[in-house]
Design a protein around this motif. Structure first.
Motif, mmCIF file in Angstrom:
data_model
loop_
_atom_site.group_PDB
_atom_site.id
_atom_site.type_symbol
_atom_site.label_atom_id
_atom_site.label_comp_id
_atom_site.label_asym_id
_atom_site.label_seq_id
_atom_site.Cartn_x
_atom_site.Cartn_y
_atom_site.Cartn_z
ATOM 1 N N SER A 114 0.831 -1.207 0.000
ATOM 2 C CA SER A 114 0.000 0.000 0.000
ATOM 3 C C SER A 114 0.867 1.259 0.000
ATOM 4 O O SER A 114 0.595 2.220 -0.742
ATOM 5 C CB SER A 114 -0.924 0.007 1.222
ATOM 6 O OG SER A 114 -1.763 -1.119 1.221
ATOM 7 N N LEU A 115 1.928 1.264 0.816
ATOM 8 C CA LEU A 115 2.823 2.420 0.869
ATOM 9 C C LEU A 115 3.525 2.645 -0.458
ATOM 10 O O LEU A 115 3.671 3.790 -0.920
ATOM 11 C CB LEU A 115 3.850 2.234 1.989
ATOM 12 C CG LEU A 115 3.303 2.301 3.416
ATOM 13 C CD1 LEU A 115 4.401 1.974 4.418
ATOM 14 C CD2 LEU A 115 2.709 3.682 3.709
ATOM 15 N N THR B 274 3.121 5.952 -2.645
ATOM 16 C CA THR B 274 4.352 6.687 -2.968
ATOM 17 C C THR B 274 4.515 6.839 -4.467
ATOM 18 O O THR B 274 4.882 7.913 -4.976
ATOM 19 C CB THR B 274 5.579 5.958 -2.387
ATOM 20 O OG1 THR B 274 5.420 5.833 -0.970
ATOM 21 C CG2 THR B 274 6.857 6.716 -2.689
#
Length: 265
Positions: A245-246, A250
């Motif tokens: 998810s990060l 990003t």
């Protein structure tokens, strides 16, 4: 150990893996029942009481012939296992004798000792029996169905113990018994009978209950760290999901200005 227990166990000539090699052991053509065990599935766990009952069944009905040479007595007190108190574990180990090469004699077993090996030639060691039988083609085959529905080693062991038809046959001077789970004739006589054991926790000792309990216990002997592996796998999946998810967010933020310029132009 009681004389009656010894007599029953000696009559069991250990055909859980007879005949053939381990490769043949994965090709079972018999009838295997899909029993429900508490440890099945990604979130399943061992039932401590069931493992303790299974240990009792092994001790009273199996140990005279079959060994557990890969299992140390001290592990009976480990978390996610039978979890015997230390004093009970030591008292249980004391009922077995092991060979001490330093004393050159037999002595009562201690916590760091392992269960004795099989006492009869041809009687397979049961430590890894459920692993040896885990890959057979059961009613639901392999793959995701086996993960979710079982049909592996413990199902086979329980089905084998409950699979005797009552038919007997003399072959080459030896008595054999028909077994539905094995899909043929075996030299191991039936060993479980209703009421043959008095469970310490008061559970009725039916033939099916004893078969399920000892199958669960043998699964623990083969997979003592199953719960730890499941927990580690769950944590790993959560971490991967968060990292994924990060990375996605990003990536969107990094490329957002480039996409806006591309749209404006």
């Amino acid at each position: 150990m009681k004389l009656r227990t010894l007599a029953l166990a000696v009559a069991a000539a250990a055909a859980l893996a007879l005949p053939g090699s381990m490769a043949e052991a994965t090709k079972v053509k018999g009838e295997v029942t899909n029993f429900d065990f508490s440890f099945q599935g990604p979130f399943g766990s061992y039932d401590r009481n069931q493992l303790q009952r299974g240990l009792q069944v092994y001790h009273e009905a199996c140990a005279a012939c079959h060994g557990l040479s890969y299992v140390a007595f001290r592990t009976l007190s480990d978390p996610n296992g039978p979890e015997l108190p230390d004093d009970q574990m030591r008292a249980f180990a004391d009922m077995y004798e092991v060979w001490d090469p330093q004393l050159r004699d037999w002595r009562p077993a201690e916590g760091n000792d392992h269960f004795p090996e099989s006492q009869f030639e041809g009687a397979p060691d049961l430590s890894l029996m459920t692993k040896a039988r885990a890959g057979f083609s059961g009613p639901y085959g392999l793959g995701i169905n086996q993960l979710l529905k079982g049909i592996g080693g413990p199902e086979y062991v329980a089905s084998f113990l409950l699979g005797y038809t009552g038919e007997e046959d003399f072959q080459a001077g030896a008595l054999f018994y028909e077994n539905r789970a094995y899909g043929g004739w075996v030299s191991m006589a039936p060993v479980l009978f209703d009421g043959m054991i008095e469970y310490a926790d008061g559970t009725p000792a039916t033939e099916e209950q004893m078969a399920l309990d000892v199958a669960a216990f043998l699964t623990w002997t083969a997979e003592p760290k199953m719960m730890e592996r499941k927990n580690a796998g769950f944590v790993g999946i959560v971490i991967l999901a968060v990292l994924g998810s990060l990375l996605y967010l990003t990536n969107k933020q990094i490329w957002a200005p480039v996409k806006r310029k591309a749209k404006e132009s």
